[in-house]
Scaffold this active site. Structure first.
Site, mmCIF file in Angstrom:
data_model
loop_
_atom_site.group_PDB
_atom_site.id
_atom_site.type_symbol
_atom_site.label_atom_id
_atom_site.label_comp_id
_atom_site.label_asym_id
_atom_site.label_seq_id
_atom_site.Cartn_x
_atom_site.Cartn_y
_atom_site.Cartn_z
ATOM 1 N N ILE A 19 -4.532 11.772 9.605
ATOM 2 C CA ILE A 19 -3.176 12.199 9.243
ATOM 3 C C ILE A 19 -3.261 13.286 8.170
ATOM 4 C CG2 ILE A 19 -0.920 11.454 8.402
ATOM 5 C CD1 ILE A 19 -1.706 10.110 11.060
ATOM 6 N N GLY A 32 0.835 -1.209 0.000
ATOM 7 C CA GLY A 32 0.000 0.000 0.000
ATOM 8 C C GLY A 32 0.863 1.249 0.000
ATOM 9 N N GLY A 46 -0.258 4.953 -1.192
ATOM 10 C CA GLY A 46 -1.303 5.695 -0.495
ATOM 11 C C GLY A 46 -0.785 6.936 0.213
ATOM 12 N N TYR A 102 -14.857 -0.422 8.754
ATOM 13 C CA TYR A 102 -13.426 -0.115 8.885
ATOM 14 C C TYR A 102 -12.985 -0.272 10.342
ATOM 15 C CZ TYR A 102 -9.333 3.086 8.915
ATOM 16 O OH TYR A 102 -8.097 3.668 9.071
ATOM 17 N N ASP A 113 2.217 -1.767 -4.542
ATOM 18 C CA ASP A 113 0.800 -1.371 -4.511
ATOM 19 C C ASP A 113 0.088 -2.111 -5.640
ATOM 20 O OD1 ASP A 113 -1.701 0.229 -4.318
ATOM 21 O OD2 ASP A 113 -0.482 1.526 -3.053
HETATM 22 P P1 NAD Z 1 -4.728 5.120 1.421
HETATM 23 O O1 NAD Z 1 -6.136 4.743 1.106
HETATM 24 O O2 NAD Z 1 -4.245 6.461 1.038
HETATM 25 O O3 NAD Z 1 -3.724 4.052 0.790
HETATM 26 C C1 NAD Z 1 -3.964 2.685 0.838
HETATM 27 C C2 NAD Z 1 -3.202 2.056 -0.299
HETATM 28 O O4 NAD Z 1 -3.459 0.648 -0.262
HETATM 29 C C3 NAD Z 1 -3.639 2.562 -1.677
HETATM 30 O O5 NAD Z 1 -2.521 3.021 -2.407
HETATM 31 C C4 NAD Z 1 -4.287 1.333 -2.327
HETATM 32 O O6 NAD Z 1 -4.055 1.251 -3.721
HETATM 33 C C5 NAD Z 1 -3.589 0.194 -1.594
HETATM 34 N N1 NAD Z 1 -4.368 -1.031 -1.628
HETATM 35 C C6 NAD Z 1 -5.700 -1.206 -1.481
HETATM 36 N N2 NAD Z 1 -6.033 -2.500 -1.618
HETATM 37 C C7 NAD Z 1 -4.873 -3.174 -1.833
HETATM 38 C C8 NAD Z 1 -4.555 -4.531 -2.059
HETATM 39 N N3 NAD Z 1 -5.502 -5.470 -2.097
HETATM 40 N N4 NAD Z 1 -3.260 -4.855 -2.243
HETATM 41 C C9 NAD Z 1 -2.286 -3.926 -2.220
HETATM 42 N N5 NAD Z 1 -2.537 -2.608 -2.028
HETATM 43 C C10 NAD Z 1 -3.822 -2.246 -1.843
HETATM 44 O O7 NAD Z 1 -4.519 4.869 2.985
HETATM 45 P P2 NAD Z 1 -3.553 5.643 3.981
HETATM 46 O O8 NAD Z 1 -4.266 6.847 4.437
HETATM 47 O O9 NAD Z 1 -2.207 5.772 3.399
HETATM 48 O O10 NAD Z 1 -3.557 4.626 5.204
HETATM 49 C C11 NAD Z 1 -2.570 3.629 5.355
HETATM 50 C C12 NAD Z 1 -2.925 2.808 6.567
HETATM 51 O O11 NAD Z 1 -2.997 3.664 7.707
HETATM 52 C C13 NAD Z 1 -4.279 2.112 6.482
HETATM 53 O O12 NAD Z 1 -4.194 0.862 7.113
HETATM 54 C C14 NAD Z 1 -5.190 3.004 7.271
HETATM 55 O O13 NAD Z 1 -6.253 2.301 7.836
HETATM 56 C C15 NAD Z 1 -4.263 3.532 8.325
HETATM 57 N N6 NAD Z 1 -4.708 4.805 8.860
HETATM 58 C C16 NAD Z 1 -4.669 5.928 8.097
HETATM 59 C C17 NAD Z 1 -5.109 7.138 8.619
HETATM 60 C C18 NAD Z 1 -5.079 8.411 7.820
HETATM 61 O O14 NAD Z 1 -5.578 9.439 8.301
HETATM 62 N N7 NAD Z 1 -4.514 8.402 6.613
HETATM 63 C C19 NAD Z 1 -5.589 7.198 9.933
HETATM 64 C C20 NAD Z 1 -5.664 6.018 10.663
HETATM 65 C C21 NAD Z 1 -5.180 4.830 10.134
HETATM 66 C C1 AKB Z 2 -10.383 7.795 8.237
HETATM 67 O O1 AKB Z 2 -10.909 8.919 8.387
HETATM 68 O O2 AKB Z 2 -10.993 6.778 7.878
HETATM 69 C C2 AKB Z 2 -8.931 7.667 8.591
HETATM 70 C C3 AKB Z 2 -8.778 7.218 10.003
HETATM 71 C C4 AKB Z 2 -8.849 8.193 11.098
HETATM 72 O O3 AKB Z 2 -8.625 6.049 10.243
HETATM 73 N N1 AKB Z 2 -8.292 8.925 8.349
#
Ligand code: NAD
Ligand code: AKB
Length: 321
Positions: free
Chosen positions: A171, A10, A13, A141, A36
């Site tokens: 984030i 991933g 992302g 989720y 990815d």
């Molecule tokens: P994002 O949605 O921006 O990126 C996720 C990436 O995973 C994407 O590039 C997507 O193409 C890839 N993906 C989806 N399905 C896939 C698969 N089957 N195989 C391989 N890749 C796949 O998410 P993010 O914001 O970068 O978050 C990363 C992690 O952090 C996640 O687990 C998310 O739950 C966690 N998280 C993020 C936030 C936030 O605010 N961004 C907050 C809490 C937790």
């Molecule tokens: C979302 O809003 O789903 C994420 C998170 C807080 O896990 N940014």
């Protein structure tokens, strides 16, 4: 330079794009393989296409690159997940099981799996939500993150797989765009402000949520992963806090730098998700165990975001069509 071979799943992302570069600084570009669903361009190191639902393809990559650590970032986030709950559940859980199993079978050194403030629901304390709190999430989720945290803990206790995890708040960063969450407004708003556009927010003015600036999130992640195992008392997932603010507070912070900026409000289905989440988080376990300290508050983040985005949009405007 430390000797680990890291696979990031991933990596295209919002967090992965930034974490990949940070890990390459620490471990060397050739020791960090980004992956990815689609090919990733402009990579400073090796990169692969990987669907994390395909356990055999994952195993092949782990063998090919002699992987010792996996950062498993692939997931479907809160807002997108509500549009197709079974699809989101399958991606979030099957990919995690594939990672945990390969880590167990091949005795990998460490696994990183991010959780989220989405593990909490309305029954949890709304302010300063404790590390150990009732977990009744209202999104698929959040349910997948609660289950994931418990499986991480299980693999640690039963099989000694060194899985580590943080419950990230929303984030915020200028390097990449968010991928379908409820906290995405707090990134979008800076892009609108930089382009001198007004912003229509999908949450109510007074909706307070925990947030964290990307440099703090990346540093915290690497600090957790480098902490001695015997310092870690939490093997589900650590609460992690940076700041908490409402849409009207982030707008006021932007207006200190750009007084003409205006925000309006049109809450949609994401309001109910936000209402089920904490307003602030108690991260004292992370502070105690591995010395976690965030550096950015809201105004410091706003200044940094607006400066970087202004440069990005100016560079885009000058680029040949
Ligand atoms: P994002 O949605 O921006 O990126 C996720 C990436 O995973 C994407 O590039 C997507 O193409 C890839 N993906 C989806 N399905 C896939 C698969 N089957 N195989 C391989 N890749 C796949 O998410 P993010 O914001 O970068 O978050 C990363 C992690 O952090 C996640 O687990 C998310 O739950 C966690 N998280 C993020 C936030 C936030 O605010 N961004 C907050 C809490 C937790
Ligand atoms: C979302 O809003 O789903 C994420 C998170 C807080 O896990 N940014």
């Amino acid at each position: 330079m430390k000797h680990e071979n890291i696979l990031i799943i991933g990596a295209g992302g919002q967090i992965g794009a930034v974490l990949t570069e940070a890990l390459r600084e620490v471990y060397g570009p050739d020791h960090v393989v980004s992956s990815d669903l689609k090919p990733l361009t402009q990579q400073s190191g090796p990169t692969e296409v990987l669907d994390a639902l395909d356990g055999q393809a994952l195993e092949a990559l782990v063998k090919k690159w002699r992987i010792t650590q996996i950062y498993h970032l692939a997931a479907i986030l809160s807002a997108t997940g509500e549009k197709d709950p079974m699809w989101a559940w399958n991606i979030n859980m099957t990919s995690l099981f594939n990672v945990l199993e390969i880590a167990r079978q091949r005795s990998l050194n460490k696994v990183y799996f991010p959780s989220s403030i989405a593990v909490f629901g309305r029954e949890a304390a709304h302010q300063n939500t404790p590390q150990y709190e009732v977990l009744i999430p209202e999104t698929v989720y959040g349910i997948s993150k609660v289950a994931g945290e418990n499986w991480a803990n299980y693999y640690y206790r039963r099989y000694s797989v060194d899985v580590r995890s943080l419950r990230y708040p929303g984030i915020i960063g200028y390097q990449s765009m968010p991928g379908g969450g409820t906290t995405d407004y707090a990134v979008d708003i800076y892009h609108y402000a930089t382009q001198q556009k007004n912003y229509e927010c999908f949450l109510r003015a007074n909706t307070c949520l925990p947030m964290l600036y990307m440099p703090d999130a990346i540093r915290g992640t690497i600090e957790l992963m480098e902490a001695p195992a015997n310092r870690l008392s939490v093997r589900t997932s650590y609460n992690l806090a940076g700041m908490s603010f409402t849409p009207e507070e982030i707008a006021a912070s932007i207006q200190k730098e750009a007084p003409q900026f205006k925000i309006t409000y049109k809450p949609d289905f994401r309001q109910a998700i936000a209402d089920s989440w904490p307003a602030s988080i108690d991260d004292s376990a992370a502070r105690h165990d591995w010395n976690w300290r965030p550096e950015f508050d809201l105004d410091a983040m706003t200044r940094d975001m607006l400066q970087h985005l202004a440069l990005q949009y100016a560079a885009k405007a000058q680029a040949p069509a």
